[in-house]
Design a protein around this motif. Structure first.
Motif, short mmCIF file in Angstrom:
data_model
loop_
_atom_site.label_atom_id
_atom_site.label_comp_id
_atom_site.label_asym_id
_atom_site.label_seq_id
_atom_site.Cartn_x
_atom_site.Cartn_y
_atom_site.Cartn_z
N PRO A 224 33.92 51.90 46.61
CA PRO A 224 33.83 53.36 46.54
C PRO A 224 34.32 53.95 45.22
N LEU A 225 35.43 53.43 44.68
CA LEU A 225 35.98 54.00 43.46
C LEU A 225 35.09 53.72 42.25
N ALA A 226 34.49 52.53 42.21
CA ALA A 226 33.56 52.22 41.13
C ALA A 226 32.37 53.19 41.16
N GLY A 227 31.93 53.55 42.36
CA GLY A 227 30.84 54.52 42.48
C GLY A 227 31.26 55.91 42.07
N VAL A 228 32.47 56.31 42.48
CA VAL A 228 32.97 57.64 42.12
C VAL A 228 33.10 57.77 40.61
N LEU A 229 33.56 56.71 39.95
CA LEU A 229 33.75 56.73 38.49
C LEU A 229 32.46 56.44 37.73
N HIS A 230 31.35 56.26 38.46
CA HIS A 230 30.03 56.04 37.84
C HIS A 230 30.03 54.82 36.92
N MET A 231 30.67 53.74 37.37
CA MET A 231 30.56 52.48 36.62
C MET A 231 29.10 52.02 36.66
N PRO A 232 28.54 51.56 35.53
CA PRO A 232 27.17 51.05 35.55
C PRO A 232 27.00 49.97 36.62
N TYR A 233 25.92 50.10 37.41
CA TYR A 233 25.79 49.22 38.57
C TYR A 233 25.68 47.75 38.17
N TRP A 234 25.03 47.45 37.05
CA TRP A 234 24.87 46.04 36.68
C TRP A 234 26.22 45.40 36.38
N LYS A 235 27.15 46.17 35.77
CA LYS A 235 28.49 45.65 35.55
C LYS A 235 29.21 45.44 36.88
N PHE A 236 29.08 46.44 37.74
CA PHE A 236 29.72 46.34 39.05
C PHE A 236 29.18 45.16 39.84
N LEU A 237 27.86 44.95 39.80
CA LEU A 237 27.24 43.89 40.58
C LEU A 237 27.71 42.51 40.10
N ILE A 238 27.77 42.31 38.77
CA ILE A 238 28.23 41.02 38.24
C ILE A 238 29.66 40.72 38.69
N ALA A 239 30.54 41.71 38.49
CA ALA A 239 31.94 41.52 38.89
C ALA A 239 32.07 41.36 40.40
N ASN A 240 31.26 42.09 41.15
CA ASN A 240 31.30 42.04 42.60
C ASN A 240 30.89 40.67 43.12
N VAL A 241 29.79 40.13 42.59
CA VAL A 241 29.31 38.83 43.05
C VAL A 241 30.29 37.72 42.67
N LEU A 242 30.72 37.71 41.41
CA LEU A 242 31.65 36.67 40.96
C LEU A 242 32.98 36.75 41.72
N GLY A 243 33.49 37.97 41.90
CA GLY A 243 34.74 38.13 42.64
C GLY A 243 34.60 37.70 44.08
N GLY A 244 33.47 38.06 44.71
CA GLY A 244 33.25 37.67 46.10
C GLY A 244 33.18 36.17 46.28
N ILE A 245 32.48 35.50 45.36
CA ILE A 245 32.37 34.03 45.44
C ILE A 245 33.74 33.37 45.26
N CYS A 246 34.45 33.80 44.23
CA CYS A 246 35.76 33.18 43.94
C CYS A 246 36.76 33.44 45.06
N TRP A 247 36.79 34.69 45.56
CA TRP A 247 37.78 35.03 46.60
C TRP A 247 37.42 34.40 47.94
N ALA A 248 36.21 34.68 48.43
CA ALA A 248 35.82 34.20 49.75
C ALA A 248 35.66 32.68 49.76
N GLY A 249 34.91 32.15 48.77
CA GLY A 249 34.71 30.71 48.74
C GLY A 249 36.00 29.96 48.44
N GLY A 250 36.78 30.46 47.50
CA GLY A 250 38.04 29.80 47.16
C GLY A 250 39.04 29.82 48.30
N THR A 251 39.17 30.96 48.96
CA THR A 251 40.10 31.06 50.09
C THR A 251 39.69 30.13 51.22
N THR A 252 38.40 30.12 51.53
CA THR A 252 37.91 29.25 52.60
C THR A 252 38.19 27.79 52.28
N ALA A 253 37.87 27.35 51.06
CA ALA A 253 38.08 25.95 50.68
C ALA A 253 39.56 25.58 50.71
#
Length: 216
Positions: free
Chosen positions: A129-158
């Motif tokens: 929500p905050l990235a949207g409120v601050l109008h961060m460019p979506y492509w930057k948000f998407l890259i960070a979002n995908v990489l962060g999700g993989i590292c956090w969810a995949g890393g925690t699970t492993a």
């Protein structure tokens, strides 16, 4: 029914769905215990062969990425009024101080705040929500979002999965008496630390020394 038998009877699909849903809703901006659910499910996968840790990690990652993306869209459309509304509904998580702290992190680190925010409970709720409120460019948000999700969810699970496997092997070698003793020792240590912390807070602070006058 024994607890072990009941856990074995829980369908794997239900575990995957609950993990993806809770993490997705949390990433959307609603305070839920996503990390606790993920850790619990990963521990279950280490003890119950019908729960695949790989599928679990993929579902957790998908929930994180999709939830954050929806939160981004909501924040971009809702703007500041959305943060004010969330502050009234969830003052413990979206209070003015928390919003200000998260906003400073975003302004300083940009897309890295989205990536590393996945590993921090407060920013994990704020990121989309905050990235949207601050109008961060979506492509930057998407890259960070995908990489962060993989590292956090995949890393925690492993990590939790392998810790659970090692712990199970350790328990087979040692008696439960040793485990009980370790738990009691940990609880005793925690109580001592808490007692000392309370005592330190109750002790009055030392009065500051009075300045020496020129004539003394």
């Amino acid at each position: 029914m024994h607890v072990q038998e009941w856990l074995d009877s829980v369908p794997a699909v239900a575990v995957y769905a609950v993990v993806a849903l809770v993490i997705g809703v949390e990433s959307l901006g609603i305070p839920l215990p996503g990390e606790i659910v993920l850790v619990s499910a990963a521990l279950m996968s280490s003890q119950h062969s019908h729960i695949d840790p790989l599928i679990l990690g993929v579902c957790a990652t998908a929930g994180a990425v999709i939830g954050d993306s929806i939160g981004y869209a909501i924040g971009r459309k809702g703007g500041r009024p959305l943060l004010a509304w969330l502050g009234r509904k969830f003052p413990r998580h979206f209070g003015e101080a928390h919003v200000a702290t998260a906003e400073r992190s975003f302004q300083k680190w940009g897309m890295w705040a989205v990536f590393f925010g996945r590993f921090i409970a407060l920013l994990r709720i704020f990121a989309g929500p905050l990235a949207g409120v601050l109008h961060m460019p979506y492509w930057k948000f998407l890259i960070a979002n995908v990489l962060g999700g993989i590292c956090w969810a995949g890393g925690t699970t492993a990590a939790v999965y392998y810790v659970g496997v090692v712990a199970e092997g350790w328990l087979k070698k040692f008696s439960y008496v040793g485990l009980a003793a370790a738990v009691l020792l940990g609880l005793a240590t925690m109580l001592v630390v808490k007692r000392r912390a309370k005592k330190a807070r109750r002790e009055p602070s030392q009065p500051a020394a009075e300045p020496v006058r020129a004539g003394d």
